[in-house]
Design a protein around this motif. Structure first.
Motif, PDB file in Angstrom:
ATOM      1  N   GLU A  41       0.822  -1.204   0.000  1.00 40.21           N
ATOM      2  CA  GLU A  41       0.000   0.000   0.000  1.00 40.21           C
ATOM      3  C   GLU A  41       0.860   1.260   0.000  1.00 40.21           C
ATOM      4  O   GLU A  41       0.528   2.253  -0.656  1.00 40.21           O
ATOM      5  CB  GLU A  41      -0.942  -0.001   1.214  1.00 40.21           C
ATOM      6  N   GLU A  42       1.971   1.216   0.733  1.00 45.47           N
ATOM      7  CA  GLU A  42       2.863   2.367   0.760  1.00 45.47           C
ATOM      8  C   GLU A  42       3.484   2.619  -0.606  1.00 45.47           C
ATOM      9  O   GLU A  42       3.602   3.764  -1.058  1.00 45.47           O
ATOM     10  CB  GLU A  42       3.965   2.143   1.802  1.00 45.47           C
ATOM     11  N   VAL A  43       3.858   1.540  -1.297  1.00 48.18           N
ATOM     12  CA  VAL A  43       4.443   1.680  -2.634  1.00 48.18           C
ATOM     13  C   VAL A  43       3.420   2.284  -3.597  1.00 48.18           C
ATOM     14  O   VAL A  43       3.740   3.171  -4.401  1.00 48.18           O
ATOM     15  CB  VAL A  43       4.956   0.323  -3.148  1.00 48.18           C
ATOM     16  N   LYS A  44       2.188   1.815  -3.525  1.00 43.00           N
ATOM     17  CA  LYS A  44       1.148   2.372  -4.399  1.00 43.00           C
ATOM     18  C   LYS A  44       0.946   3.850  -4.130  1.00 43.00           C
ATOM     19  O   LYS A  44       0.741   4.640  -5.063  1.00 43.00           O
ATOM     20  CB  LYS A  44      -0.168   1.609  -4.207  1.00 43.00           C
ATOM     21  N   ARG A  45       0.988   4.233  -2.873  1.00 46.10           N
ATOM     22  CA  ARG A  45       0.816   5.651  -2.524  1.00 46.10           C
ATOM     23  C   ARG A  45       1.995   6.491  -3.036  1.00 46.10           C
ATOM     24  O   ARG A  45       1.795   7.590  -3.562  1.00 46.10           O
ATOM     25  CB  ARG A  45       0.683   5.786  -1.007  1.00 46.10           C
ATOM     26  N   LEU A  46       3.207   5.975  -2.899  1.00 45.48           N
ATOM     27  CA  LEU A  46       4.381   6.690  -3.390  1.00 45.48           C
ATOM     28  C   LEU A  46       4.309   6.892  -4.901  1.00 45.48           C
ATOM     29  O   LEU A  46       4.581   7.988  -5.417  1.00 45.48           O
ATOM     30  CB  LEU A  46       5.656   5.922  -3.025  1.00 45.48           C
ATOM     31  N   LEU A  47       3.937   5.848  -5.621  1.00 45.26           N
ATOM     32  CA  LEU A  47       3.841   5.948  -7.076  1.00 45.26           C
ATOM     33  C   LEU A  47       2.712   6.881  -7.493  1.00 45.26           C
ATOM     34  O   LEU A  47       2.842   7.622  -8.480  1.00 45.26           O
ATOM     35  CB  LEU A  47       3.641   4.559  -7.685  1.00 45.26           C
ATOM     36  N   ALA A  48       1.595   6.846  -6.754  1.00 48.88           N
ATOM     37  CA  ALA A  48       0.476   7.748  -7.084  1.00 48.88           C
ATOM     38  C   ALA A  48       0.883   9.210  -6.890  1.00 48.88           C
ATOM     39  O   ALA A  48       0.517  10.084  -7.691  1.00 48.88           O
ATOM     40  CB  ALA A  48      -0.735   7.413  -6.222  1.00 48.88           C
ATOM     41  N   ALA A  49       1.659   9.485  -5.828  1.00 52.71           N
ATOM     42  CA  ALA A  49       2.142  10.853  -5.605  1.00 52.71           C
ATOM     43  C   ALA A  49       3.097  11.271  -6.720  1.00 52.71           C
ATOM     44  O   ALA A  49       3.034  12.406  -7.218  1.00 52.71           O
ATOM     45  CB  ALA A  49       2.831  10.955  -4.248  1.00 52.71           C
ATOM     46  N   THR A  50       3.978  10.374  -7.128  1.00 55.64           N
ATOM     47  CA  THR A  50       4.883  10.677  -8.232  1.00 55.64           C
ATOM     48  C   THR A  50       4.098  10.940  -9.515  1.00 55.64           C
ATOM     49  O   THR A  50       4.433  11.837 -10.298  1.00 55.64           O
ATOM     50  CB  THR A  50       5.869   9.513  -8.460  1.00 55.64           C
ATOM     51  N   ASP A  51       3.051  10.164  -9.719  1.00 58.19           N
ATOM     52  CA  ASP A  51       2.218  10.342 -10.914  1.00 58.19           C
ATOM     53  C   ASP A  51       1.541  11.708 -10.913  1.00 58.19           C
ATOM     54  O   ASP A  51       1.452  12.374 -11.960  1.00 58.19           O
ATOM     55  CB  ASP A  51       1.178   9.226 -10.981  1.00 58.19           C
ATOM     56  N   GLU A  52       1.063  12.153  -9.750  1.00 58.72           N
ATOM     57  CA  GLU A  52       0.445  13.485  -9.673  1.00 58.72           C
ATOM     58  C   GLU A  52       1.471  14.576  -9.975  1.00 58.72           C
ATOM     59  O   GLU A  52       1.183  15.533 -10.704  1.00 58.72           O
ATOM     60  CB  GLU A  52      -0.169  13.692  -8.288  1.00 58.72           C
ATOM     61  N   ALA A  53       2.663  14.438  -9.406  1.00 62.67           N
ATOM     62  CA  ALA A  53       3.709  15.431  -9.671  1.00 62.67           C
ATOM     63  C   ALA A  53       4.125  15.399 -11.140  1.00 62.67           C
ATOM     64  O   ALA A  53       4.408  16.442 -11.737  1.00 62.67           O
ATOM     65  CB  ALA A  53       4.923  15.167  -8.775  1.00 62.67           C
ATOM     66  N   PHE A  54       4.143  14.213 -11.740  1.00 60.72           N
ATOM     67  CA  PHE A  54       4.466  14.084 -13.166  1.00 60.72           C
ATOM     68  C   PHE A  54       3.417  14.801 -14.008  1.00 60.72           C
ATOM     69  O   PHE A  54       3.743  15.450 -15.020  1.00 60.72           O
ATOM     70  CB  PHE A  54       4.534  12.603 -13.538  1.00 60.72           C
ATOM     71  N   LYS A  55       2.154  14.727 -13.596  1.00 62.11           N
ATOM     72  CA  LYS A  55       1.080  15.430 -14.298  1.00 62.11           C
ATOM     73  C   LYS A  55       1.274  16.938 -14.188  1.00 62.11           C
ATOM     74  O   LYS A  55       1.136  17.672 -15.176  1.00 62.11           O
ATOM     75  CB  LYS A  55      -0.271  15.025 -13.703  1.00 62.11           C
ATOM     76  N   VAL A  56       1.605  17.423 -12.991  1.00 64.59           N
ATOM     77  CA  VAL A  56       1.851  18.860 -12.799  1.00 64.59           C
ATOM     78  C   VAL A  56       3.048  19.305 -13.635  1.00 64.59           C
ATOM     79  O   VAL A  56       3.028  20.370 -14.259  1.00 64.59           O
ATOM     80  CB  VAL A  56       2.080  19.174 -11.309  1.00 64.59           C
ATOM     81  N   ASP A  57       4.091  18.490 -13.649  1.00 63.63           N
ATOM     82  CA  ASP A  57       5.293  18.814 -14.426  1.00 63.63           C
ATOM     83  C   ASP A  57       4.960  18.904 -15.906  1.00 63.63           C
ATOM     84  O   ASP A  57       5.475  19.770 -16.627  1.00 63.63           O
ATOM     85  CB  ASP A  57       6.359  17.747 -14.176  1.00 63.63           C
ATOM     86  N   LEU A 118      -0.891  15.392  -3.426  1.00 62.17           N
ATOM     87  CA  LEU A 118      -0.034  16.580  -3.326  1.00 62.17           C
ATOM     88  C   LEU A 118      -0.674  17.650  -2.439  1.00 62.17           C
ATOM     89  O   LEU A 118       0.017  18.300  -1.646  1.00 62.17           O
ATOM     90  CB  LEU A 118       0.240  17.153  -4.719  1.00 62.17           C
ATOM     91  N   THR A 119      -1.981  17.842  -2.568  1.00 63.78           N
ATOM     92  CA  THR A 119      -2.637  18.838  -1.712  1.00 63.78           C
ATOM     93  C   THR A 119      -2.635  18.382  -0.260  1.00 63.78           C
ATOM     94  O   THR A 119      -2.520  19.209   0.658  1.00 63.78           O
ATOM     95  CB  THR A 119      -4.089  19.074  -2.184  1.00 63.78           C
ATOM     96  N   GLU A 120      -2.724  17.072  -0.049  1.00 66.88           N
ATOM     97  CA  GLU A 120      -2.632  16.547   1.321  1.00 66.88           C
ATOM     98  C   GLU A 120      -1.235  16.780   1.883  1.00 66.88           C
ATOM     99  O   GLU A 120      -1.072  17.169   3.055  1.00 66.88           O
ATOM    100  CB  GLU A 120      -2.965  15.064   1.320  1.00 66.88           C
ATOM    101  N   ALA A 121      -0.222  16.564   1.043  1.00 68.96           N
ATOM    102  CA  ALA A 121       1.159  16.791   1.500  1.00 68.96           C
ATOM    103  C   ALA A 121       1.424  18.271   1.768  1.00 68.96           C
ATOM    104  O   ALA A 121       2.251  18.621   2.610  1.00 68.96           O
ATOM    105  CB  ALA A 121       2.144  16.265   0.449  1.00 68.96           C
ATOM    106  N   ALA A 122       0.711  19.161   1.045  1.00 70.42           N
ATOM    107  CA  ALA A 122       0.912  20.602   1.214  1.00 70.42           C
ATOM    108  C   ALA A 122       0.108  21.179   2.372  1.00 70.42           C
ATOM    109  O   ALA A 122       0.318  22.335   2.745  1.00 70.42           O
ATOM    110  CB  ALA A 122       0.543  21.332  -0.076  1.00 70.42           C
ATOM    111  N   GLU A 123      -0.796  20.394   2.930  1.00 66.12           N
ATOM    112  CA  GLU A 123      -1.670  20.904   3.994  1.00 66.12           C
ATOM    113  C   GLU A 123      -0.901  21.444   5.192  1.00 66.12           C
ATOM    114  O   GLU A 123      -1.243  22.505   5.738  1.00 66.12           O
ATOM    115  CB  GLU A 123      -2.645  19.793   4.429  1.00 66.12           C
ATOM    116  N   PRO A 124       0.172  20.772   5.669  1.00 66.44           N
ATOM    117  CA  PRO A 124       0.888  21.304   6.851  1.00 66.44           C
ATOM    118  C   PRO A 124       1.743  22.537   6.578  1.00 66.44           C
ATOM    119  O   PRO A 124       2.300  23.099   7.517  1.00 66.44           O
ATOM    120  CB  PRO A 124       1.778  20.115   7.273  1.00 66.44           C
ATOM    121  N   VAL A 125       1.882  22.941   5.310  1.00 68.57           N
ATOM    122  CA  VAL A 125       2.744  24.086   5.001  1.00 68.57           C
ATOM    123  C   VAL A 125       2.172  25.345   5.642  1.00 68.57           C
ATOM    124  O   VAL A 125       1.006  25.688   5.462  1.00 68.57           O
ATOM    125  CB  VAL A 125       2.874  24.265   3.472  1.00 68.57           C
ATOM    126  N   SER A 126       3.004  26.040   6.391  1.00 67.92           N
ATOM    127  CA  SER A 126       2.562  27.214   7.146  1.00 67.92           C
ATOM    128  C   SER A 126       2.416  28.432   6.242  1.00 67.92           C
ATOM    129  O   SER A 126       3.197  28.642   5.319  1.00 67.92           O
ATOM    130  CB  SER A 126       3.566  27.531   8.257  1.00 67.92           C
TER     131      SER A 126
END
Length: 788
Positions: A41-57, A118-126
């Protein structure tokens, strides 16, 4: 994961490449600490995050990381009460601002292109504007404290500049004095030890009072502070100390603000580092032209055109391999330098990359498995000089693998059983492979031993493979052929290199017949495979050509559709324009006829009707629907009687026939006007009712249609009482004459006559319905009455 395996498979080099694409030191630190995860499950989440960043890129060319710094150390110092420097505080303020910009960029993009991880990862950003603005209000972009940081600092600096100006003015006056200029080495003012001085020649030292602060390397020049500016320099020194004290107070104050927010900012910095790490993975995927692998935890892997990421894309030969479905063990045989080791490393490294959340350099649709561990025994020794110590080293490594592996492990073994007696080495290799195969591990092993070819052929779940070798060029192609065992090609190579034929024949005579049959069978397999591969490539070429032709045909068809639609649209626009022009001209004609009818009391002169008809014919579009023309001609040819409700086709108006003046013409009442129309231009809507007969006890009275009875009544100028009497008579006559629709003209005026008449119509027994006239019928000045 065993660190030795990571080194063997060159995983550390992928960490270094990944770190190159991080925008901040935070991301670089995470890239250098990259590690594969055994959690599916962790690997799938890591790849999904990379895929989102690849889309943004791909959509935006990356994310904004400007201004973000690794401020963890300054935050830790602020937490324990230390005073931060101006540059450290500026880094913290810039990191807050850069983090806010990045966060808002991702949130805005999420509204159109969902990127939940990505938005979840950005949530803690002050987004702490208070601390940022406090710092920015005191420190400028080059980390200098600004005058406005405090009123005391502004006052001190003002005095400091004033005294500096006075000291410079005093010295300027001195160096411009002719008697002093000859004593100076240069006519300039300089600073030594924060005090203003002038360069005086050594021989004139006695002519100046004051203090010597420095001298040149040759001793010919002394830097003297004249007595005239000593007091001013002392004052400047005091002001400098006062400035430093005030700056220290400001830094302590700002450090206090940071200390209060250290927990929040520390979490924010970690989140920014994680985001940079994710986008670094996406950037690496773009550079490698990598794709998102399909992950599973069933021990299945299928690489399609997989490439080793550390080799040049131009030099590497893509690898196609499948493992874990019909067979769980692959035994690769073939000559040295054939690419067997590269194939092992490619399988292992791509698996590690996928388990780390990285895209892999392979075609889309490639599948990889999340293994609990990957083991590898891959040595660089590839020559006949292998000795017992090498064999012992390899065997020790394999023994540790056998102890640690599980059914969910991947095992990569290079040159299994090498370094010892061939018969014993092959026996050990078969025994170890059988043990690992029974455990259920996924295994890829390379070997020289021909005995392992027979083992792979006989054992279910084990398959032969080989590295293709071009005998004509005496060079390997580095292509892995699954299902075909490898040949040594020793005789073919020796023959191509010029070994005498008698020696070759003698050598072949020493080969067992079984071995000869096996080699012949392998050669046949390779020939058939080569032919099948050629057919496949030809079919692939034809398929690509067919798809190209199909795409070209679709393009041409689309162009044809677009051209057709444009022509139809233009034709429709032209038709609409023609109809609009005709309608406008018809409206003009109708208005003109009404005006003439009112002026001439309902009788329009013949020549005027002819002129109006000519205008209508000119305005009508030349192209008309043949079906409408046929339908109109048919209805116009029908028997038209006085009192029939008809439509004048050329005008698009309804009316009633009031006279049949000839065989081909009829007089039609259109609202408040009459006009003569050709019968062919009439369309029958409703025939007049049959002649009504009134039965009396003693006699019968028969009323026929009266040609003098009109279908409209003009009441303009009458009062309500007179109008009702006249209207009652008019309605009775119209009813007896069988008219279906009549027109009562009352004018607009104040509306009293209209309202009274409509109240009367509401109660009349012969009236079915009534309404105000439409455009072309008189509008609100006429009431159209429909009789029962």
């Amino acid at each position: 994961m065993n660190p030795k395996v990571l080194v063997t498979l060159e995983y550390h080099k992928m960490r270094q490449r990944l770190a190159e694409y991080a925008s901040t030191s935070l991301g670089k630190a995470r890239a250098e600490a990259l590690a594969p995860s055994p959690d599916f499950e962790e690997v799938k989440r890591l790849l999904a995050a990379t895929d989102e960043a690849f889309k943004v890129d791909r959509l935006k060319g990356g994310a904004p990381f400007g201004g973000i710094r690794d401020v963890r150390m300054p935050l830790n110092r602020a937490r324990i009460g230390s005073t931060l420097g101006a540059s450290e505080l500026l880094d913290i303020a810039n990191t807050i601002g850069g983090g806010r910009k990045l966060k808002r960029f991702l949130l805005a993009l999420h509204e159109n292109e969902p990127i939940p991880l990505l938005t979840e990862a950005a949530e803690p950003v002050s987004e702490n504007r208070v601390v940022e603005e406090k710092i920015k209000s005191c420190i400028d972009d080059v980390a200098d404290i600004v005058d406005s940081a405090s009123s005391e600092l502004a006052r001190v600096r003002h005095e400091l500049r004033t005294n500096e100006s006075r000291a410079r003015d005093k010295l300027e006056q001195m160096i411009r004095t002719p008697s002093i200029q000859k004593m100076l080495q240069d006519s300039l003012i300089t600073i030594r030890g924060d005090r203003y001085v002038i360069p005086v020649k050594q021989e004139y030292r006695g002519h100046f009072g004051g203090m010597v602060h420095d001298q040149s390397a040759s001793g010919a020049t002394l830097f003297i502070e004249p007595e005239a500016v000593v007091t001013l320099n002392n004052k400047l020194r005091e002001l400098k100390f006062a400035e430093e004290r005030e700056i220290e107070k400001i830094l302590i104050m700002l450090s206090g603000y940071v200390a209060e927010a250290t927990d929040e900012l520390s979490v924010s910095v970690e989140a920014l580092g994680e985001l940079d790490f994710i986008f670094a993975r996406a950037s690496l995927a773009r550079v490698l032209k990598a794709t998102l692998p399909i992950m599973n935890d069933r021990g299945f892997l299928k690489l399609k055109k997989g490439r080793h990421p550390l080799l040049s894309p131009e030099a590497v030969v893509p690898l196609d391999v499948e493992l874990g479905n019909q067979f769980s063990t692959i035994i690769v045989t073939g000559p040295n330098t054939g690419g067997k080791t590269v194939s092992l490393k490619t399988i292992g490294l791509l698996s590690l990359m996928a388990m780390s959340g990285l895209f892999i350099p392979a075609e889309e649709g490639s599948q990889l498995c999340v293994f609990d561990a990957i083991y590898a025994d891959i040595g660089d020794e590839q020559s006949i000089e292998q000795n017992l110590s090498t064999f012992s080293s390899h065997l020790t490594n394999i023994i540790s693998i056998l102890k640690g592996m599980t059914p969910k492990s991947l095992v990569l073994l290079d040159e299994l059983g090498a370094g010892t007696d061939p018969s014993e080495g092959s026996a050990l290799a078969i025994a170890m492979l059988e043990y690992i195969h029974r455990i259920g591990c996924r295994v890829v092993a390379t070997t020289h031993y021909s005995e392992l070819k027979a083992y792979a052929f006989e054992r279910k779940g084990v398959i032969n493979a080989s590295m293709e070798f071009n005998v004509q060029t005496l060079s390997p192609t580095y292509r892995l052929l699954v299902g075909v065992p490898g040949r040594s090609n020793a005789f073919a190579i020796a023959e191509r290199l010029g070994l005498p034929r008698p020696i070759l024949e003698m050598a072949r005579g020493h080969v067992d017949e079984d071995d000869k049959r096996v080699e012949t069978m392998i050669a046949s397999l390779e020939t058939n495979r080569a032919a099948a591969e050629a057919e496949r490539l030809n079919a692939e070429r034809l398929r690509v050509e067919a798809e190209g032709l199909r795409a070209q045909l679709e393009d041409e068809r689309e162009k044809f559709r677009e051209q057709r639609d444009k022509l139809l649209l233009k034709a429709e626009q032209d038709a609409r324009s023609a109809v609009a022009n005709a309608r406008h001209e018809a409206d003009e004609v109708i208005r003109e006829l009404r005006r003439m009818a009112l002026e001439e009391r309902g009788a329009v002169k013949e020549h005027k009707l002819i002129e109006a008809k000519r205008r209508l014919d000119t305005a009508a579009p030349e192209l008309r629907d043949k079906r409408d023309a046929a339908r109109t001609a048919k209805k116009g040819a029908a028997s038209i009687e006085v009192g029939d409700e008809v439509r004048v086709v050329s005008l698009g108006q309804k009316g009633h026939v009031v006279d049949l003046s000839g065989a081909s013409e009829a007089t039609v009442q259109l609202g408040i006007m009459k006009m003569k129309v050709n019968k062919s231009d009439l369309e029958l809507i409703k025939s007049a009712p049959e002649v009504k007969q009134v039965q009396q006890p003693t006699a019968s009275v028969k009323r026929s249609r009266d040609d003098n009875v009109r279908t409209e009544l003009d009441l303009r100028g009458s009062n309500l009482e007179e109008a009702i009497i006249e209207t009652d008579r008019f309605l009775d006559e119209s009813f007896l004459n069988g008219f279906g629709q009549v027109y009562v003209i009352h004018g607009k005026g104040t509306g009293v006559l209209r309202a009274g008449l409509q109240d009367y119509f509401r109660r009349h027994k012969h009236i079915k319905s009534y309404r105000l006239g439409n455009y072309g019928e008189g509008g609100a000045g006429v009431t159209v009455v429909e009789l029962k």
